[in-house]
Design an enzyme around this catalytic site. Structure first.
Site, short mmCIF file in Angstrom:
data_model
loop_
_atom_site.label_atom_id
_atom_site.label_comp_id
_atom_site.label_asym_id
_atom_site.label_seq_id
_atom_site.Cartn_x
_atom_site.Cartn_y
_atom_site.Cartn_z
N TYR A 141 -6.38 2.83 -2.86
CA TYR A 141 -7.01 3.70 -3.85
C TYR A 141 -6.30 5.03 -4.01
O TYR A 141 -6.38 5.66 -5.04
CB TYR A 141 -8.45 4.01 -3.43
CG TYR A 141 -9.47 2.99 -3.85
CD1 TYR A 141 -9.37 1.67 -3.45
CD2 TYR A 141 -10.55 3.36 -4.63
CE1 TYR A 141 -10.31 0.75 -3.81
CE2 TYR A 141 -11.50 2.44 -5.00
CZ TYR A 141 -11.39 1.13 -4.59
OH TYR A 141 -12.33 0.22 -4.95
N LYS A 189 -4.59 -8.08 6.09
CA LYS A 189 -3.67 -9.08 5.52
C LYS A 189 -2.36 -8.93 6.27
O LYS A 189 -1.29 -8.67 5.69
CB LYS A 189 -3.53 -8.82 4.00
CG LYS A 189 -2.78 -9.89 3.25
CD LYS A 189 -3.57 -11.17 3.01
CE LYS A 189 -2.69 -12.23 2.36
NZ LYS A 189 -3.37 -13.54 2.26
N ASP A 221 -8.46 -13.03 2.96
CA ASP A 221 -8.83 -14.17 2.12
C ASP A 221 -9.80 -15.09 2.86
O ASP A 221 -10.81 -15.55 2.32
CB ASP A 221 -7.59 -14.92 1.60
CG ASP A 221 -6.51 -15.15 2.66
OD1 ASP A 221 -6.70 -14.68 3.80
OD2 ASP A 221 -5.50 -15.79 2.35
N ASP A 245 -14.30 -2.71 -0.62
CA ASP A 245 -14.97 -2.66 -1.93
C ASP A 245 -15.31 -4.07 -2.39
O ASP A 245 -16.46 -4.36 -2.76
CB ASP A 245 -14.05 -1.97 -2.94
CG ASP A 245 -14.68 -1.89 -4.32
OD1 ASP A 245 -15.84 -1.44 -4.39
OD2 ASP A 245 -14.03 -2.27 -5.31
N ASP A 249 -19.30 -6.16 -2.33
CA ASP A 249 -19.99 -6.75 -3.49
C ASP A 249 -20.25 -8.23 -3.24
O ASP A 249 -21.31 -8.76 -3.56
CB ASP A 249 -19.14 -6.60 -4.77
CG ASP A 249 -19.46 -5.33 -5.56
OD1 ASP A 249 -19.78 -4.30 -4.92
OD2 ASP A 249 -19.38 -5.35 -6.80
#
Ligand code: NAD
Ligand code: IPM
Ligand code: MN
Length: 358
Positions: A141, A189, A221, A245, A249
């Site tokens: 970000y 990752k 993943d 983030d 969700d």
């Protein structure tokens, strides 16, 4: 207790649900003999309309001296085509960064009365109780500002972390694990990203300071898959800004609705900004049907983390739980029509009534 609280309602449903949090806090103040003073400031699109910038200086100053900050949500169609520095979301990113709110705690605990409201199987989600610790002021970000460029047909976002940024959030996550089930899942990752390899190295180093905590590294993943196939395998999860983030969700699906989830964003001094994890929901804004519970539960987190008012925080959480147990719900929770579907204001009133009876 006397506290100064800054309210940043923002845009869309942010403005509708902020009032719910305020009246619940007013009720708590009356019941427990506290004095809460509220100061409201524009942020996001509302601030662009009023002041020409997404985060006015007066709002920043107010936040710096506040005891606690509540934020609704920012963003909306009206401001989508503005340049990056004038987008509503920039206001939110800036206040997080200015206040150094590096640790974003997103608790995901389903209400047992809502097990059937999730599209996932009840036996899969039953008992799940996860705390996502999302790094909030770095990573993809924020990058290294000097390297963030738009160059004709090419654009760059840099996933940059300094060791110190990872250390502090990972340490926070270990501390959280120590007061929970002592299991930490670090999501990265590392099979591809250098920043993830540094992240993993630091988690391993830190784990020596917390030998009681079992540590697991999961690739992002696979974590996305495990979160909805085996959510009970998680206790505390710590991860990079963008990963957190997205995964939070996704995790909201376990509870039945994103409208139920609160969050706390904390800095080194424990100063906090509290906001639901959802956005301004332009598709339902202005209809009076937004779920106010994520916002109300964010106010409870403020009482707990910034004011150390555990009993009061718990009273709000219990009232929300009871309201749901009584069958009241907003339209986002897909429950068969039982005559107890209510709007934002009625839902808030139900919570207030339950609180008053305590
Ligand atoms: P969103 O979270 O606003 O909405 C996603 C879906 O969830 C929508 O269908 C919406 O109606 C529903 N929803 C969300 N909160 C709800 C609630 N409390 N009650 C009932 N239903 C609810 O995400 P989006 O649509 O991708 O984004 C809309 C805008 O919000 C964008 O401008 C985005 O940048 C912004 N946003 C802001 C924040 C924030 O301020 N913290 C967070 C996420 C998105
Ligand atoms: C959130 C939101 C924000 C984020 C946006 C609006 C900048 O999605 O709080 O989860 O990505 O952090
Ligand atoms: Mn988000």
């Amino acid at each position: 207790m006397q506290k100064e609280i800054v309210l940043l309602p923002g845009d869309g449903i942010g403005r509708e649900i902020m009032n719910s949090a305020k009246v619940v806090l007013d009720k708590v103040a009356t019941l427990y003999n506290h004095q809460f003073t509220f100061h409201s400031h524009a942020i996001g699109g509302a601030a662009l309309d009023e002041h020409g910038v997404p985060l006015p200086e007066e709002a920043v100053q107010a936040c710096k001296t506040a005891d606690g900050i509540l934020l609704g949500a920012v963003g909306g169609k009206k401001w989508e085509s503005l340049p990056p520095h004038l987008r509503p979301e920039k206001g939110l990113l800036e206040i997080r960064s200015t206040l150094g709110l590096f640790a974003n705690l997103r608790p995901i605990k389903g209400f047992s009365s809502l097990l059937h409201a999730s599209p996932l199987k009840e036996e899969v989600i039953k008992g799940s109780d996860i705390l996502i610790v999302r790094e909030l002021t770095g990573g993809l970000y924020f990058g290294k500002p000097s390297e963030r460029r738009e160059d004709g047909d090419a654009a760059i976002d840099t996933l940059y972390y300094h060791r110190s940024e990872i250390e502090r959030v990972v340490d926070h996550a270990f501390k959280s694990a120590m007061i929970r089930d002592k299991h930490l899942t670090s999501v990265d990752k590392a099979n591809v990203l250098e920043s993830s390899r540094l992240w993993r190295e630091i988690v391993e180093e830190k784990s020596k300071e917390y030998p009681e905590v079992t540590v697991e590294h999961v690739l992002v993943d696979a974590a996305a898959m495990k979160l909805i196939t085996n959510p009970n395998s998680f206790d505390v999860m710590v991860t990079e800004n963008l990963f957190g983030d997205i995964l939070s969700d996704e995790a909201s699906v376990l509870t039945g609705s994103i409208g139920l989830l609160p969050s706390a964003s904390l800095n080194e001094d424990g100063v906090g900004l509290y906001e639901p994890i959802h956005g301004s929901a332009p598709d339902i804004a202005g209809k009076g049907i937004a779920n106010p519970l994520g916002m109300i539960l964010s106010a409870a987190l403020m009482l707990r983390h910034s004011f150390e008012l555990e009993e009061e925080a718990k009273a709000i959480e219990d009232a929300v739980q009871e309201a749901l147990e009584q069958g009241y719900h907003t339209a986002d929770l897909h429950i068969q029509n039982d005559g107890k579907q209510v709007g934002t204001e009625e839902m808030t009133q139900v919570v207030l009534n339950i609180l008053s009876k305590k």
